[in-house]
Design an enzyme around this catalytic site. Structure first.
Site: not given
Length: 341
Positions: A252, A280, A299
């Site tokens: 993360r 993000e 991602h």
């Protein structure tokens, strides 16, 4: 162990977003689920407050969840008095399995082990590619259209006896260590919950965080984002990295001090591969977008495309085990939550 259900299949329902169901549960896994459960017909439950949802929940014993599942809070559980188990077709259950579920004694399973496979594969690929300076050499080749003098390749290029640091022996971290065993790479591990013997059994040498960042050519972050791990990869640790070292983050973004990472990368002191950022996505004008020694991917390390079948297959297998009374192979336990994503 779950009590067996002789002579009948448990009543089950799907709770997730419709997009998640369409992506992960195509016809084959749905048919396999229907063989072991009395599965409620579509559409899936993406809102657990509707009259239809409340009617289905009243008889549901097994809930198969996925991305976009609403929280299973006390109000929802009051509508599901027979619910005894949750099988999640993705990784983290934090978004929907609430304290009320643990208080009820509901059994929980997750496909995190299946999702760890592509993340570890992505990580291994990036470790090897950055070790060979592939991005840099490809960029130079495109600019010059001429082959370089291979005999002038710096000795810092290559993967022979490189030192790779793994931050956290999570499901993904352990799998990355296992994948690295077939390569001539020295592996260091920092995880306060792993002792020397366990680290050696995994194929790594346990070190403190400071040594990991100071000594490694590549550091790969596999720490779940918890209150205690926010900003764990601090300015001091980033500053201690070797010139030209690589930071790989598939965990993360907020585990890493984004400002310190940006400063070090923009200055050209370290390289980075970031499948996650904080926030993000990054704002359009963020300097990391144009930093040549940073690769940012959207991602994509986790399961996607044909890899979703691995998640579905694990969930189907777990549902079948639970229905037969064998219990989950991949349980999520309440006491493990402080260490899970």
């Amino acid at each position: 162990m779950t009590e067996s259900l002789p002579g009948r299949r448990p009543r089950a329902a799907l709770a997730m977003s419709r997009d998640a169901a369409a992506a992960v549960l195509d016809a084959q896994p749905l048919a396999a689920l229907a063989e072991v459960c009395d599965l409620a017909p579509p559409p899936v439950l993406d809102d657990l407050t509707t009259p239809r949802a409340r009617s289905l929940l009243a008889g549901t014993e097994l809930l198969v969840t996925g991305w976009g599942c609403p929280p299973l809070d006390e109000d929802v559980l009051r509508s599901a008095p027979r619910l005894r188990a949750v099988v999640h077709t993705a990784g983290s259950v934090r978004g929907h399995v609430t304290e009320a579920c643990w208080e009820r004694g509901i059994e929980v399973s997750s496909a995190a082990a299946a999702n760890a496979v592509p993340v570890a594969e992505y990580t291994l690929a990036m470790i090897l590619l950055t070790g060979k300076q592939v991005l840099e050499s490809a960029r130079a080749y495109r600019a010059t259209r001429a082959l370089p003098d291979g005999l002038r390749t710096p000795r810092t290029t290559g993967n022979h006896r490189r030192t790779v640091g793994i931050l956290s022996a999570s499901l993904v971290g352990r799998r990355v260590i296992a994948l690295l065993r077939s390569h001539d790479i020295d592996v260091l591990l920092h995880d306060p919950h792993v002792d020397d013997d366990e680290a050696r059994a995994l194929g790594a040498r346990r070190v403190r965080a400071a040594e990991l960042f100071r000594s490694c050519d590549t550091v790969s972050v596999h720490t779940p984002l918890l209150p205690a791990t926010r900003g764990l990869v601090s300015r001091e640790l980033i500053a201690s990295m070797r010139p030209g070292a690589v930071l790989v983050n598939t965990a993360r973004g907020a585990v890493v001090d984004q400002e310190a990472l940006t400063e070090a990368a923009v200055a050209g002191r370290i390289r980075a591969v970031l499948d996650v950022t904080d926030p993000e996505p990054l704002p359009p004008g963020h300097p990391l977008w144009d930093c040549e020694n940073v690769l940012i991917t959207p991602h994509v390390a986790g399961a996607s495309g044909n890899e979703w079948r691995r998640l579905a297959d694990l969930a189907v297998a777990e549902a079948g085990r639970w229905a037969s009374g064998a219990g989950f192979r991949h349980p999520v336990r309440r006491e493990d939550l402080p260490f899970l994503a």
